[in-house]
Scaffold this motif. Sequence first.
Motif, PDB file in Angstrom:
ATOM      1  N   SER A  47      18.275 -64.363 -28.064  1.00 62.95           N
ATOM      2  CA  SER A  47      17.329 -65.120 -27.246  1.00 62.95           C
ATOM      3  C   SER A  47      17.130 -64.351 -25.944  1.00 62.95           C
ATOM      4  N   TYR A  48      15.873 -64.228 -25.529  1.00 59.39           N
ATOM      5  CA  TYR A  48      15.584 -63.334 -24.404  1.00 59.39           C
ATOM      6  C   TYR A  48      14.722 -63.983 -23.335  1.00 59.39           C
ATOM      7  N   GLY A  49      15.168 -63.823 -22.108  1.00 58.30           N
ATOM      8  CA  GLY A  49      14.371 -64.110 -20.929  1.00 58.30           C
ATOM      9  C   GLY A  49      14.643 -63.011 -19.924  1.00 58.30           C
ATOM     10  N   GLY A  50      13.604 -62.396 -19.410  1.00 59.75           N
ATOM     11  CA  GLY A  50      13.786 -61.259 -18.515  1.00 59.75           C
ATOM     12  C   GLY A  50      13.640 -61.594 -17.049  1.00 59.75           C
ATOM     13  N   TYR A  51      13.667 -62.888 -16.709  1.00 63.91           N
ATOM     14  CA  TYR A  51      13.467 -63.304 -15.322  1.00 63.91           C
ATOM     15  C   TYR A  51      14.696 -62.962 -14.477  1.00 63.91           C
ATOM     16  N   ARG A  52      14.452 -62.261 -13.387  1.00 69.56           N
ATOM     17  CA  ARG A  52      15.548 -61.765 -12.549  1.00 69.56           C
ATOM     18  C   ARG A  52      15.728 -62.545 -11.257  1.00 69.56           C
ATOM     19  N   HIS A  53      14.716 -63.298 -10.847  1.00 63.22           N
ATOM     20  CA  HIS A  53      14.700 -63.908  -9.516  1.00 63.22           C
ATOM     21  C   HIS A  53      14.919 -65.418  -9.580  1.00 63.22           C
ATOM     22  N   ILE A  54      15.298 -65.985  -8.443  1.00 60.37           N
ATOM     23  CA  ILE A  54      15.450 -67.434  -8.348  1.00 60.37           C
ATOM     24  C   ILE A  54      14.100 -68.105  -8.524  1.00 60.37           C
ATOM     25  N   GLU A  55      13.057 -67.477  -7.995  1.00 53.21           N
ATOM     26  CA  GLU A  55      11.710 -68.016  -8.131  1.00 53.21           C
ATOM     27  C   GLU A  55      11.184 -67.682  -9.524  1.00 53.21           C
ATOM     28  N   HIS A  56      11.027 -68.692 -10.349  1.00 49.80           N
ATOM     29  CA  HIS A  56      10.560 -68.466 -11.722  1.00 49.80           C
ATOM     30  C   HIS A  56       9.162 -67.879 -11.757  1.00 49.80           C
ATOM     31  N   ILE A  58       8.093 -65.394 -10.213  1.00 53.93           N
ATOM     32  CA  ILE A  58       8.119 -63.925 -10.143  1.00 53.93           C
ATOM     33  C   ILE A  58       8.362 -63.384 -11.547  1.00 53.93           C
ATOM     34  N   GLU A  59       7.314 -62.852 -12.145  1.00 55.20           N
ATOM     35  CA  GLU A  59       7.382 -62.385 -13.524  1.00 55.20           C
ATOM     36  C   GLU A  59       7.983 -60.978 -13.607  1.00 55.20           C
ATOM     37  N   PRO A  60       8.786 -60.717 -14.637  1.00 57.07           N
ATOM     38  CA  PRO A  60       9.257 -59.344 -14.842  1.00 57.07           C
ATOM     39  C   PRO A  60       8.078 -58.429 -15.163  1.00 57.07           C
ATOM     40  N   THR A  61       8.135 -57.217 -14.661  1.00 57.55           N
ATOM     41  CA  THR A  61       7.058 -56.257 -14.893  1.00 57.55           C
ATOM     42  C   THR A  61       7.208 -55.623 -16.277  1.00 57.55           C
ATOM     43  N   VAL A  93       6.068 -58.904 -22.984  1.00 52.98           N
ATOM     44  CA  VAL A  93       7.119 -58.402 -23.872  1.00 52.98           C
ATOM     45  C   VAL A  93       6.496 -57.684 -25.064  1.00 52.98           C
ATOM     46  N   LEU A  94       5.466 -58.293 -25.639  1.00 51.29           N
ATOM     47  CA  LEU A  94       4.797 -57.677 -26.782  1.00 51.29           C
ATOM     48  C   LEU A  94       4.133 -56.366 -26.382  1.00 51.29           C
ATOM     49  N   ALA A  95       3.529 -56.341 -25.199  1.00 49.53           N
ATOM     50  CA  ALA A  95       2.909 -55.108 -24.713  1.00 49.53           C
ATOM     51  C   ALA A  95       3.970 -54.030 -24.475  1.00 49.53           C
ATOM     52  N   ALA A  96       5.107 -54.439 -23.912  1.00 47.30           N
ATOM     53  CA  ALA A  96       6.192 -53.480 -23.643  1.00 47.30           C
ATOM     54  C   ALA A  96       6.720 -52.878 -24.937  1.00 47.30           C
ATOM     55  N   ILE A  97       6.933 -53.714 -25.947  1.00 47.02           N
ATOM     56  CA  ILE A  97       7.409 -53.222 -27.237  1.00 47.02           C
ATOM     57  C   ILE A  97       6.380 -52.286 -27.856  1.00 47.02           C
TER      58      ILE A  97
END
Length: 422
Positions: A47-56, A58-61, A93-97
């Motif tokens: 299961s994956y979530g790439g969120y790094r910040h307290i503020e949801h 802020i999307e991972p790049t 995520v799909l674009a990154a893959i």
Amino acid sequence: MKIVIAFLAFTLAVGCNSKNKLQSQATQEVAMTAATILGNSEYLAISYGGYRHIEHAIEPTIKELKEDMKLLAAMGVKILRTYKVHLPQASNVLAAISELKNEDVNFEMYVMLGAWIDCKNAWTELAPDHENESERNAVEIATTVALAKKYPSIVKVIAVGNEAMVKWATSYYVQPKIILKWVHHLQGLKKSGVLSKDLWITSSDDFSSWGGGGTEYHTPDLEKLIKAVDYISMHTYAYHNSHYNPTFWEVPESEKELSDIEKVERAMVRAKTFAVAQYKNVKNYMTSLGIDKPIHIGESGWATKSNGFYGQKGSHATDEYKQGLYFQQMREWTKKEGISCFYFEAFDEQWKDAANPLGSENHFGLINLKGEAKYPLWDLVDAGVFNGLTRNGKNITKTYNGDKALLMQSVLVPNIKYKRAN
């Protein structure tokens, strides 16, 4: 002339080899369907979530997501689960893959794409209407379909809802008829050729929602849903049940003279047994209906920090050593049984309980926010699988600086005096 002919022959050969390689890759992508991936021990799930910040917000790049995909691939993960397609992370995520596959023909990663489902009035000041659905659900499904069509070589499973039927999700749960409606819709798109016939459709929900718990869930609509999905994706959390259903967690009389570490290890065997029992309960209910189809674990995990129900003031379930034992035992059991387990989860995410940094929901990851691999992955660090890879620019190291004696000082013995607070 001979030189020109030789050059043309060489160019043709290179072109043919490149074409053959691309054709081989395309053939492999067609062959790797949900049916061949799920239950395949060579295709670990997470299961994956790439969120790094307290503020949801802020999307991972894309760069950060590619960084994570490389780390997961190094861990042997080849299929991951996302949750909400209306947030940019899912499409990114799909674009990154896709970018990673273009950069390296051998890169392999697939996705179980989640469509979030809510009841009417969910997350508003109005009373939730569990019999009817949110107007947003149609948008969520349409977005999921669009992404599955855009990335057919990556999206292998669509999950309609996440814990969307379980009744303790009081803010948003729906009745099975709502999930059934959208499963039928997606299965219809497969039949008409809009979606690949090999795409599997499910809903990812608590074991009880699949009939493995109380009889209040045993409804005609649930029976229809089990018949309609391609497989059952069930969740099981012995960790949470160390508070809500702690009988399996209590140290039995026969073990009270054991050493503390033996008590911990016996408790973790019981935790795995507890998860297996919930799986069997779902399977027994399914077979009682005369249905036979795959069941996989959509979520199961163990947190490493808690200042609440599961920590020092609660059931004592929480620490990295226990996480390591649970992770290993679940991987071993599911591999033996031919079950996929989308282990929860890859990385810590601090937005989940933003007001409480030590809340357990922030600490289910196998890698923390400092780029440190927790105890379950120490052996992979030793093996060098993360060499040359980073997260947020940091090399992957071990928690506790790899000092197991120091780690063991944090291990909590199951609280034999613990009683669940009402």
